[in-house]
Motif scaffolding. Structure first.
Motif, mmCIF file in Angstrom:
data_model
loop_
_atom_site.group_PDB
_atom_site.id
_atom_site.type_symbol
_atom_site.label_atom_id
_atom_site.label_comp_id
_atom_site.label_asym_id
_atom_site.label_seq_id
_atom_site.Cartn_x
_atom_site.Cartn_y
_atom_site.Cartn_z
ATOM 1 N N ALA A 13 -4.293 0.212 1.711
ATOM 2 C CA ALA A 13 -3.848 -0.576 0.559
ATOM 3 C C ALA A 13 -2.352 -0.874 0.607
ATOM 4 C CB ALA A 13 -4.189 0.163 -0.732
ATOM 5 N N GLY A 14 -1.650 -0.320 1.605
ATOM 6 C CA GLY A 14 -0.218 -0.545 1.719
ATOM 7 C C GLY A 14 0.623 0.382 0.859
ATOM 8 N N TRP A 15 0.010 1.446 0.367
ATOM 9 C CA TRP A 15 0.713 2.415 -0.466
ATOM 10 C C TRP A 15 1.179 3.556 0.406
ATOM 11 C CZ3 TRP A 15 -3.362 3.006 -4.943
ATOM 12 C CH2 TRP A 15 -3.475 1.797 -5.593
ATOM 13 N N SER A 16 2.403 3.511 0.818
ATOM 14 C CA SER A 16 2.927 4.587 1.654
ATOM 15 C C SER A 16 4.131 5.220 0.982
ATOM 16 C CB SER A 16 3.324 4.047 3.029
ATOM 17 O OG SER A 16 4.368 3.102 2.893
ATOM 18 N N GLY A 17 4.508 6.388 1.461
ATOM 19 C CA GLY A 17 5.677 7.067 0.944
ATOM 20 C C GLY A 17 5.401 8.468 0.440
#
Length: 56
Positions: free
Chosen positions: A4-8
């Motif tokens: 989903a592009g949720w990184s960190g």
């Protein structure tokens, strides 16, 4: 989450605790912390039953 592009937050995978405590304590590990990726919280005021959104 990666798809989903949720990184960190991947560095925090081993930190024990509850989701509700992470923003309050600003959990962190290996140079990153919740404050680096958090943009808003939906909270419940148990006294008034209000459900505000706290945005940064």
């Amino acid at each position: 989450m990666v798809d989903a592009g949720w990184s960190g937050l991947e560095t925090m995978v081993g930190i024990p605790g509850l989701v509700g405590a992470a923003p309050v304590q600003n959990a962190g590990a290996y140079g990153s912390e919740v404050a680096d990726v958090l943009t808003a919280l939906t909270v419940l005021d148990r006294r008034t039953r209000a459900v505000p959104v706290w945005a940064t």
